[in-house]
Design an enzyme around this catalytic site. Structure first.
Site, PDB file in Angstrom:
ATOM      1  N   GLU A  84       1.276  -1.264   0.022  1.00 11.90           N
ATOM      2  CA  GLU A  84       0.154   0.321   0.076  1.00 11.90           C
ATOM      3  C   GLU A  84       0.783   0.816  -0.382  1.00 11.90           C
ATOM      4  O   GLU A  84       0.602   2.213  -0.514  1.00 11.90           O
ATOM      5  CB  GLU A  84      -0.453  -0.412   1.128  1.00 11.90           C
ATOM      6  N   GLY A 119      13.719  20.370   1.361  1.00 12.61           N
ATOM      7  CA  GLY A 119      14.166  19.032   1.462  1.00 12.61           C
ATOM      8  C   GLY A 119      12.892  18.003   1.329  1.00 12.61           C
ATOM      9  O   GLY A 119      12.255  17.626   1.466  1.00 12.61           O
ATOM     10  N   GLU A 154      15.356  15.842  -3.398  1.00 10.43           N
ATOM     11  CA  GLU A 154      16.677  14.660  -3.165  1.00 10.43           C
ATOM     12  C   GLU A 154      17.957  15.311  -3.842  1.00 10.43           C
ATOM     13  O   GLU A 154      17.459  15.853  -4.148  1.00 10.43           O
ATOM     14  CB  GLU A 154      16.749  13.419  -4.015  1.00 10.43           C
ATOM     15  N   ASP A 189       9.566   7.842 -10.799  1.00  8.93           N
ATOM     16  CA  ASP A 189       8.795   7.270  -9.814  1.00  8.93           C
ATOM     17  C   ASP A 189       7.541   7.270 -10.057  1.00  8.93           C
ATOM     18  O   ASP A 189       6.699   6.651  -9.504  1.00  8.93           O
ATOM     19  CB  ASP A 189       9.077   8.462  -8.216  1.00  8.93           C
ATOM     20  N   LYS A 245       4.991   3.562 -10.248  1.00  9.96           N
ATOM     21  CA  LYS A 245       3.344   3.967  -8.917  1.00  9.96           C
ATOM     22  C   LYS A 245       1.870   3.563 -10.393  1.00  9.96           C
ATOM     23  O   LYS A 245       1.330   3.066  -9.892  1.00  9.96           O
ATOM     24  CB  LYS A 245       3.334   5.490  -8.695  1.00  9.96           C
TER      25      LYS A 245
HETATM   26  N1  HSE Z   1       9.908  11.124  -4.170  1.00  8.53           N
HETATM   27  C1  HSE Z   1       8.216  10.643  -4.174  1.00  8.53           C
HETATM   28  C2  HSE Z   1       7.209  11.943  -4.129  1.00  8.53           C
HETATM   29  C3  HSE Z   1       8.025  10.281  -2.766  1.00  8.53           C
HETATM   30  O1  HSE Z   1       8.153  13.410  -4.074  1.00  8.53           O
HETATM   31  O2  HSE Z   1       6.722  12.037  -4.260  1.00  8.53           O
HETATM   32  C4  HSE Z   1       8.090   8.611  -2.830  1.00  8.53           C
HETATM   33  O3  HSE Z   1       7.796   7.863  -3.475  1.00  8.53           O
END
Ligand code: HSE
Length: 444
Positions: free
Chosen positions: A129, A187, A190, A201, A205
């Site tokens: 999840e 912050g 990254e 990323d 998902k």
């Molecule tokens: N780096 C991702 C974001 C969070 O900025 O949403 C982790 O998946």
């Protein structure tokens, strides 16, 4: 009943959130799960920091394999990330007969088929999840809450870093590079933000949501991935003047020909709720044939929001532990024996076959006949125009400028036809710079 015994692999931001929330809410969680959930072991390379987090409540080890080797551990929570050691440890934990909870979207999007098969063969659960949209229970919603539906499409803001950057670019009229530096200072982003800003990323998902929504295997390699690094502040401004906001969307859609799976910046009508999701927040819109359109909103990252999702998986496992594995919830929503068959019927489409509408920004010489030539080339490709906006030359290039921007919104068209038309338009001598093309999603 004896509390279920959990081993944490990694106790950074999400691991410490998981430990803290379990401690704080243990009584209610026990009443919901029907038994206690106890973090018995923690593995982290930084054992000093790990001990500071857990005190005497759990055994701290430097070697993750000590957890996998412990027969008393029922569930391994993998919070290391990446495809390397995390993959080996997850497979070893499964082989040792342990259930696995992971927040690792990259691992599952790329190696999910192998991992889910290993888990099914061993009769253990792999729960994830926390891998999609952090604290938003979107996996549960898609897999269980909406199980009556034929899902038509899913579109989400599923990366908080890029949504923060786009919000700042719009609010402050700044360009991408400037806002990225600010996001890193705060912050949000990254030190190496490549996976976020290049859309990878979000594509991890979207790949997982696509598999769950349509009963196809995870196929990250077939996803179209485009990030936000090339977006100019001017496009955000022009989109706004036309009634749209630009969002990085992860989209997966069922069509007659197959499944669209894509991540790219998209114009979304400003009046849609999802267009107003600002800052680092996430939101996912799901359209099902029975339920219509539903929206899920919340924090997509962070210590306790992600811990909320990890613990929800632990509660599910505590409830199911010892039950017949064939009757637990399948990891990709559809029974694994049907995934291949559905995959044959519903291929993930190449981008040229995707049908969507477009925003085009074309830098042209401000002279007679230029617009007519461009619209003729679009018409020849069967592309219908929805709206045209032309900026004053002075506004674009300063006083006395002989260049201007043409902004064109189109109706739906095949991406392959648009590629061909854009190649021809780009070749006109009066087109003075690379054309900006951003896809547009009405989401209605
Ligand atoms: N780096 C991702 C974001 C969070 O900025 O949403 C982790 O998946």
């Amino acid at each position: 009943m004896k509390p279920i015994q959990v081993g944490l692999l990694g106790i950074g931001t999400v691991g410490s959130g998981t430990f803290n929330v379990l401690q704080r809410n243990q009584e209610e969680i026990r009443r919901r799960a029907g038994r206690g959930i106890e973090i018995a072991m923690v593995a982290d390379l930084d054992t000093t920091r790990a001990k500071q987090v857990v005190g005497d409540a759990a055994q701290v080890v430097g070697d993750a394999r000590a957890i996998i080797a412990n027969p008393d551990i029922d569930v391994v929570v993998e919070l290391i990330g990446g495809y390397g050691i995390a993959k080996a440890l997850v497979l070893e934990a499964i082989a040792a007969g342990k259930h696995v909870v992971t927040a690792n979207k990259a691992l599952l999007a790329v190696h999910g088929s192998e991992i889910f098969k290993a888990a099914a063969d061993k009769g253990v659960i792999v729960a994830y999840e926390a891998a999609v949209a952090g604290g938003i229970p979107i996996i549960k919603a898609l897999r269980e809450g909406l199980t009556a539906n034929q899902i038509q499409w899913v579109a989400g803001i599923i990366n908080g870093t890029t949504n923060f950057i786009l919000s700042e670019m719009r609010d402050k009229g700044l360009d991408f590079d400037v806002v990225l530096k600010e996001a890193q200072r705060l912050g949000y982003a990254e030190a190496d933000p490549t996976f976020d800003i290049e859309g990878v990323d979000a594509a991890h998902k979207a790949t997982l949501m696509s598999a769950i929504a349509f009963g196809i295997p995870v196929q990250f390699d077939k996803a179209y991935v485009e990030g936000i690094t090339k977006l100019a502040g001017a496009d955000i401004k022009y989109a706004e003047q036309l009634g749209y906001r630009i969002k990085l969307l992860g989209i997966t859609k069922r069509t007659d020909k197959g499944i669209e799976l894509r991540v790219h910046p998209s114009l979304v009508p400003s009046k849609r709720l999802i267009a107003n999701v600002e800052g680092a927040m996430n939101a996912v819109v799901v359209n099902g044939d029975a339920v219509g359109t539903t929206l899920y909103y919340g924090k997509g990252a962070g210590s306790e929001p992600t811990a909320s999702a990890v613990i929800a998986d632990l509660v599910d496992i505590a409830r199911l532990h010892g039950a017949d594995p064939a009757h637990s919830v399948p990891p990709l929503a559809f029974q694994s024996s049907t995934l291949g068959a559905a995959g044959k019927e519903l291929p993930v489409l190449p981008m040229a076959e995707v049908v969507t509408s477009y925003y085009l920004r074309i830098r042209v010489a401000d002279e007679a006949g230029v617009l007519a030539k461009i619209t003729t080339l679009l018409a020849n490709a069967g592309i219908s125009i929805d709206a045209v906006l032309q900026r004053e030359a002075d506004e674009v290039g300063g006083e006395g400028s002989t260049q201007t921007d043409l902004i064109i919104l189109t109706h739906d068209t095949r991406e392959g036809d648009m590629d061909k038309a854009l190649a021809e338009i780009q070749g006109l001598p009066t087109v003075l710079a690379p054309i900006t093309r951003i896809r547009k999603e009405e989401l209605n």
